[in-house]
Write an enzyme that holds these catalytic residues in place. Structure first.
Site, PDB file in Angstrom:
ATOM      1  N   CYS A  38     -13.169   5.408  -6.185  1.00 43.00           N
ATOM      2  CA  CYS A  38     -12.132   5.502  -5.155  1.00 43.00           C
ATOM      3  C   CYS A  38     -11.384   4.173  -5.080  1.00 43.00           C
ATOM      4  O   CYS A  38     -11.905   3.133  -5.493  1.00 43.00           O
ATOM      5  CB  CYS A  38     -12.813   5.800  -3.818  1.00 43.00           C
ATOM      6  SG  CYS A  38     -11.737   5.683  -2.381  1.00 43.00           S
ATOM      7  N   THR A  40     -11.048   2.450  -2.572  1.00 46.24           N
ATOM      8  CA  THR A  40     -11.902   1.557  -1.773  1.00 46.24           C
ATOM      9  C   THR A  40     -12.811   0.742  -2.682  1.00 46.24           C
ATOM     10  O   THR A  40     -13.020  -0.462  -2.471  1.00 46.24           O
ATOM     11  CB  THR A  40     -12.759   2.395  -0.799  1.00 46.24           C
ATOM     12  OG1 THR A  40     -11.888   3.181   0.000  1.00 46.24           O
ATOM     13  CG2 THR A  40     -13.612   1.519   0.099  1.00 46.24           C
ATOM     14  N   HIS A  43     -10.878  -2.008  -4.237  1.00 45.67           N
ATOM     15  CA  HIS A  43     -10.665  -3.128  -3.297  1.00 45.67           C
ATOM     16  C   HIS A  43     -11.914  -4.004  -3.233  1.00 45.67           C
ATOM     17  O   HIS A  43     -11.822  -5.230  -3.192  1.00 45.67           O
ATOM     18  CB  HIS A  43     -10.356  -2.612  -1.889  1.00 45.67           C
ATOM     19  CG  HIS A  43      -9.046  -1.906  -1.772  1.00 45.67           C
ATOM     20  ND1 HIS A  43      -7.855  -2.510  -2.081  1.00 45.67           N
ATOM     21  CD2 HIS A  43      -8.725  -0.652  -1.375  1.00 45.67           C
ATOM     22  CE1 HIS A  43      -6.865  -1.651  -1.889  1.00 45.67           C
ATOM     23  NE2 HIS A  43      -7.367  -0.512  -1.466  1.00 45.67           N
ATOM     24  N   CYS A  93     -22.325   8.531  14.715  1.00 47.23           N
ATOM     25  CA  CYS A  93     -23.426   8.138  15.607  1.00 47.23           C
ATOM     26  C   CYS A  93     -24.165   9.337  16.184  1.00 47.23           C
ATOM     27  O   CYS A  93     -25.333   9.230  16.531  1.00 47.23           O
ATOM     28  CB  CYS A  93     -22.899   7.235  16.717  1.00 47.23           C
ATOM     29  SG  CYS A  93     -21.987   8.082  18.029  1.00 47.23           S
ATOM     30  N   GLY A 263      -2.235   7.563   3.630  1.00 46.27           N
ATOM     31  CA  GLY A 263      -2.147   6.292   2.901  1.00 46.27           C
ATOM     32  C   GLY A 263      -2.407   5.117   3.820  1.00 46.27           C
ATOM     33  O   GLY A 263      -1.942   5.093   4.967  1.00 46.27           O
ATOM     34  N   ILE A 286      -4.495  10.557   9.493  1.00 43.57           N
ATOM     35  CA  ILE A 286      -5.637  11.349   9.011  1.00 43.57           C
ATOM     36  C   ILE A 286      -6.666  10.382   8.441  1.00 43.57           C
ATOM     37  O   ILE A 286      -6.342   9.532   7.605  1.00 43.57           O
ATOM     38  CB  ILE A 286      -5.215  12.329   7.890  1.00 43.57           C
ATOM     39  CG1 ILE A 286      -4.090  13.255   8.362  1.00 43.57           C
ATOM     40  CG2 ILE A 286      -6.424  13.109   7.384  1.00 43.57           C
ATOM     41  CD1 ILE A 286      -4.505  14.345   9.309  1.00 43.57           C
TER      42      ILE A 286
HETATM   43  P1  NAD Z   1      -3.662   5.538  -5.174  1.00 36.56           P
HETATM   44  O1  NAD Z   1      -3.439   4.115  -4.821  1.00 36.56           O
HETATM   45  O2  NAD Z   1      -4.281   5.874  -6.488  1.00 36.56           O
HETATM   46  O3  NAD Z   1      -2.293   6.346  -5.059  1.00 36.56           O
HETATM   47  C1  NAD Z   1      -1.159   5.881  -4.409  1.00 36.56           C
HETATM   48  C2  NAD Z   1       0.033   6.271  -5.254  1.00 36.56           C
HETATM   49  O4  NAD Z   1       1.233   5.948  -4.563  1.00 36.56           O
HETATM   50  C3  NAD Z   1       0.081   5.546  -6.611  1.00 36.56           C
HETATM   51  O5  NAD Z   1       0.081   6.486  -7.676  1.00 36.56           O
HETATM   52  C4  NAD Z   1       1.371   4.749  -6.527  1.00 36.56           C
HETATM   53  O6  NAD Z   1       2.034   4.649  -7.787  1.00 36.56           O
HETATM   54  C5  NAD Z   1       2.176   5.589  -5.535  1.00 36.56           C
HETATM   55  N1  NAD Z   1       3.328   4.872  -4.966  1.00 36.56           N
HETATM   56  C6  NAD Z   1       3.564   3.522  -4.916  1.00 36.56           C
HETATM   57  N2  NAD Z   1       4.774   3.284  -4.382  1.00 36.56           N
HETATM   58  C7  NAD Z   1       5.329   4.486  -4.079  1.00 36.56           C
HETATM   59  C8  NAD Z   1       6.575   4.891  -3.524  1.00 36.56           C
HETATM   60  N3  NAD Z   1       7.483   3.995  -3.131  1.00 36.56           N
HETATM   61  N4  NAD Z   1       6.807   6.210  -3.373  1.00 36.56           N
HETATM   62  C9  NAD Z   1       5.894   7.130  -3.757  1.00 36.56           C
HETATM   63  N5  NAD Z   1       4.692   6.808  -4.291  1.00 36.56           N
HETATM   64  C10 NAD Z   1       4.409   5.503  -4.447  1.00 36.56           C
HETATM   65  O7  NAD Z   1      -4.548   6.123  -3.981  1.00 36.56           O
HETATM   66  P2  NAD Z   1      -5.376   7.473  -3.745  1.00 36.56           P
HETATM   67  O8  NAD Z   1      -6.803   7.248  -4.109  1.00 36.56           O
HETATM   68  O9  NAD Z   1      -4.675   8.673  -4.286  1.00 36.56           O
HETATM   69  O10 NAD Z   1      -5.292   7.482  -2.157  1.00 36.56           O
HETATM   70  C11 NAD Z   1      -4.040   7.642  -1.521  1.00 36.56           C
HETATM   71  C12 NAD Z   1      -3.901   6.756  -0.305  1.00 36.56           C
HETATM   72  O11 NAD Z   1      -4.819   7.196   0.705  1.00 36.56           O
HETATM   73  C13 NAD Z   1      -4.240   5.280  -0.533  1.00 36.56           C
HETATM   74  O12 NAD Z   1      -3.372   4.494   0.282  1.00 36.56           O
HETATM   75  C14 NAD Z   1      -5.669   5.166  -0.023  1.00 36.56           C
HETATM   76  O13 NAD Z   1      -5.989   3.855   0.406  1.00 36.56           O
HETATM   77  C15 NAD Z   1      -5.634   6.118   1.131  1.00 36.56           C
HETATM   78  N6  NAD Z   1      -6.917   6.729   1.528  1.00 36.56           N
HETATM   79  C16 NAD Z   1      -7.041   7.023   2.847  1.00 36.56           C
HETATM   80  C17 NAD Z   1      -8.176   7.670   3.301  1.00 36.56           C
HETATM   81  C18 NAD Z   1      -8.276   8.042   4.733  1.00 36.56           C
HETATM   82  O14 NAD Z   1      -9.321   8.571   5.144  1.00 36.56           O
HETATM   83  N7  NAD Z   1      -7.211   7.827   5.517  1.00 36.56           N
HETATM   84  C19 NAD Z   1      -9.203   8.003   2.405  1.00 36.56           C
HETATM   85  C20 NAD Z   1      -9.031   7.700   1.056  1.00 36.56           C
HETATM   86  C21 NAD Z   1      -7.880   7.060   0.626  1.00 36.56           C
HETATM   87 ZN    ZN Z   2     -20.060   9.365  17.351  1.00 36.08          ZN
END
Ligand code: NAD
Ligand code: ZN
Length: 342
Positions: A38, A40, A43, A93, A263, A286
């Site tokens: 992932c 994460t 990072h 929890c 995102g 979300i």
């Molecule tokens: P990822 O980083 O692989 O995908 C993000 C995509 O966005 C990349 O392909 C990138 O090229 C594209 N991008 C960059 N600039 C852009 C623009 N201007 N317009 C359109 N697209 C653009 O990440 P992922 O694993 O697919 O996850 C998606 C997002 O969700 C990440 O930000 C991640 O951190 C987040 N995430 C959130 C949760 C949550 O629970 N909220 C859980 C998992 C991941």
């Molecule tokens: Zn709880």
């Protein structure tokens, strides 16, 4: 056992021999078969400011996995050795207002697998029984390995009704790719995917997008004209974490449009609140998955023909973790898997 460990504060991961996890009376011990990488994990591997602030080494990383139950605590009666399972990576929890109301995804005391507790990039992982999902017969093992991010995609894609609607997917990383297939399966009219990476645009077309565009080259209004859309998108799924991308979505919605935001931005963003107000948009954050309605929906959508497998592009044995992480961070990949047991 062998495990991928963030041994100390700083970049990199090490494959180390560590003790097998001990289980308490409510826990399940799992032999890991396959894991997904992932963002994460990237990072944590690269030790960016978020990781430096959040992670306390030494820590076994990873949270996307499928494996077999090998042992259970004395209070556990629903899981048995040999069961094929995945883990819900958010350990809640169980006692706060939201947990008691059955709204566990809202728990403010959530601890992340492979973030706040020992993770799944290991030969064995332990979790409370309330975090275990028993896979139904017929679920593909590679797809089972990525139920965690698949759940992020389902939770976001189904946050608002999409039947007959025009949907914009912003960002075609692994989660945006899966979301594209989900909204197509759920009956959207047009699915438009905005993504700068060419490899990922190709995958998005395979996942069912009507139009894929490079946002640096083409305006969303132009796509709307091409499709004969009269006003704007009904639903947008923000899956990039990028400021200009969310701004572009806000500017391209129909009045009353709805934006589900998954995102995670790395810095503050500015938004055109006038447009949000006058166009009466709904923005919804979300996080994670609903426990366990999302898991149920994932399973039954697979049974009714949803195919997310093209989003998986690379497979490595765990000993080649450096190559696996390089593939995942290259951008020219969908979901990258590591195999721990064939
Ligand atoms: P990822 O980083 O692989 O995908 C993000 C995509 O966005 C990349 O392909 C990138 O090229 C594209 N991008 C960059 N600039 C852009 C623009 N201007 N317009 C359109 N697209 C653009 O990440 P992922 O694993 O697919 O996850 C998606 C997002 O969700 C990440 O930000 C991640 O951190 C987040 N995430 C959130 C949760 C949550 O629970 N909220 C859980 C998992 C991941
Ligand atoms: Zn709880």
């Amino acid at each position: 056992m062998l495990a991928l460990v963030k041994a100390e504060a700083g970049p990199g991961l090490r494959l180390e021999t560590v003790p097998e996890p001990e289980i308490g009376i409510n826990d399940v011990l799992i032999r890991v078969r396959k894991t997904g990488i992932c963002g994460t994990d990237l990072h944590i591997e690269s030790w960016d400011p978020w990781a430096a602030k959040t992670i306390k080494p030494p820590l076994i990383v990873g949270h996307e996995f499928v494996g077999d139950v090998v042992d259970v605590g004395s209070n556990v009666s629903d899981f048995h050795p040999g069961d094929l399972v995945s883990g819900e990576g958010h350990v809640v929890c169980g006692r706060c207002r939201h947990c008691l109301a059955g709204q566990r995804h809202l728990c403010p005391n959530t601890v992340g697998l492979g973030v706040g507790r020992a993770g799944a990039f290991a030969e064995f992982v332990a979790l409370p029984m309330t975090n275990i999902w028993h896979h139904w017969p017929g679920i593909d093992e590679e797809v089972a390995a990525i139920f965690d991010p698949f759940g992020n995609a389902v939770h976001t894609a189904l946050a608002f009704p999409v039947l007959g609607e025009d949907v914009l997917v912003v960002g075609a990383g692994p989660i945006g790719l899966m979301a594209t297939a989900i909204v197509r399966h759920a009956g959207a009219r047009y699915v438009v995917v905005s993504e700068p990476n060419e490899f990922r645009r190709g995958l998005a077309a395979r996942m069912g997008a009507n139009v894929v565009l490079d946002p640096r080259q083409r305006d969303l209004k132009d796509v709307q004209r091409q499709l004969g859309m009269v006003e704007g998108f009904d639903v947008a799924l923000e899956m990039s974490g990028v400021e200009v991308a969310l701004q572009g979505a806000v500017a391209s919605m129909a009045h009353g449009g709805r934006i589900a935001i998954l995102g995670i931005p790395t810095k503050d963003m500015s938004l055109d609140v006038n447009t949000i107000v006058f166009n009466q948009l709904t923005l919804r954050g979300i996080y994670g998955r609903e426990m366990y309605e999302t898991w149920y929906k994932m399973t039954v959508m697979l049974q009714s023909g949803l195919d997310i497998k093209p989003a998986i592009t690379h497979r490595f044995p765990f000993r080649e973790f450096e190559a696996a992480f390089a593939a995942a961070s290259s951008g020219d990949s969908g979901k990258v898997l590591m195999t721990w047991l064939d």
